[in-house]
Motif scaffolding. Structure first.
Motif, mmCIF file in Angstrom:
data_model
loop_
_atom_site.group_PDB
_atom_site.id
_atom_site.type_symbol
_atom_site.label_atom_id
_atom_site.label_comp_id
_atom_site.label_asym_id
_atom_site.label_seq_id
_atom_site.Cartn_x
_atom_site.Cartn_y
_atom_site.Cartn_z
ATOM 1 N N ASN A 193 80.148 36.476 1.008
ATOM 2 C CA ASN A 193 80.658 34.988 2.284
ATOM 3 C C ASN A 193 79.859 34.044 2.482
ATOM 4 O O ASN A 193 78.719 34.468 1.018
ATOM 5 C CB ASN A 193 79.884 36.434 3.649
ATOM 6 N N ASP A 247 74.336 36.918 1.006
ATOM 7 C CA ASP A 247 75.055 37.727 2.000
ATOM 8 C C ASP A 247 74.315 37.229 3.325
ATOM 9 O O ASP A 247 73.230 37.614 3.942
ATOM 10 C CB ASP A 247 74.899 38.665 1.881
ATOM 11 N N THR A 265 75.788 37.551 6.558
ATOM 12 C CA THR A 265 76.157 38.288 7.208
ATOM 13 C C THR A 265 75.433 39.993 7.717
ATOM 14 O O THR A 265 75.093 40.166 8.375
ATOM 15 C CB THR A 265 77.814 38.990 6.751
ATOM 16 N N ASP A 266 74.401 39.698 6.745
ATOM 17 C CA ASP A 266 73.248 40.545 6.449
ATOM 18 C C ASP A 266 72.309 40.630 6.614
ATOM 19 O O ASP A 266 71.159 40.542 7.779
ATOM 20 C CB ASP A 266 73.224 41.770 4.998
ATOM 21 N N LYS A 267 71.160 40.167 5.563
ATOM 22 C CA LYS A 267 69.442 39.701 5.489
ATOM 23 C C LYS A 267 69.524 38.710 5.260
ATOM 24 O O LYS A 267 68.168 38.703 5.804
ATOM 25 C CB LYS A 267 69.022 41.074 4.582
ATOM 26 N N ASP A 268 70.371 38.011 4.618
ATOM 27 C CA ASP A 268 69.409 36.919 3.732
ATOM 28 C C ASP A 268 69.484 35.197 5.250
ATOM 29 O O ASP A 268 70.404 35.475 5.701
ATOM 30 C CB ASP A 268 70.165 36.644 2.898
ATOM 31 N N THR A 269 68.951 34.173 4.598
ATOM 32 C CA THR A 269 68.824 33.087 5.471
ATOM 33 C C THR A 269 68.931 32.634 4.601
ATOM 34 O O THR A 269 68.730 31.656 3.854
ATOM 35 C CB THR A 269 67.281 32.915 6.205
#
Length: 148
Positions: free
Chosen positions: A74, A104, A106-110
């Protein structure tokens, strides 16, 4: 209430398309080419993110089902391919951190972990009038290999 005649996001995306098209050439060594173009060193892509009225970035998905080689991913980063009226075809830019891991969003990454963006063949169709803001990024993020 009067209908809006223009969208600042649409104008920005159209401008990016014009800038990219000025660099893309069918015959880069021809006499009518932009041989002295300063932007050659920056490639042919102005990466950007676009935001909804709720200030959330548009997220799109590439290689869903992993039917093509490579992972499903994504992204919130795009390249304009074509503007047609108030709509646009955007290609997805896949984001990597400096350790070559796919990010990612939608998860944890910025977004601050982004080190490199790469062009993909995955596209999304968008209505540019549905977005309230655009954030252009440095073209040097495309295919970046080391810190400057």
């Amino acid at each position: 209430m009067s209908q809006k005649t223009s969208s600042c996001v649409r104008e920005a995306v159209e401008n990016i398309e014009d800038l990219q098209n000025a660099v893309e050439e069918d015959c880069p060594t021809g006499c009518h080419s932009k041989l002295l173009s300063v932007s050659h060193s920056l490639g042919d892509t102005v990466p950007f993110a676009i935001f909804t009225s709720k200030s959330t970035p548009l997220v799109a998905f590439g290689n869903v089902g992993e039917l093509d080689n490579g992972p499903c991913f994504n992204t919130v980063f795009f390249r304009v391919e074509r503007v047609h009226g108030s709509c646009a075809t955007l290609s997805l830019l896949i984001a990597f951190d400096e350790h070559k891991h796919i990010l990612d969003f939608t998860d944890k990454d910025t977004v601050c972990e982004v080190f490199r963006l790469e062009k993909t063949n995955y596209c999304i169709e968008v209505d540019l009038d549905c977005f309230c803001a655009i954030n252009c990024l440095n073209p040097r993020l495309i295919n970046r290999t080391h810190h400057h």
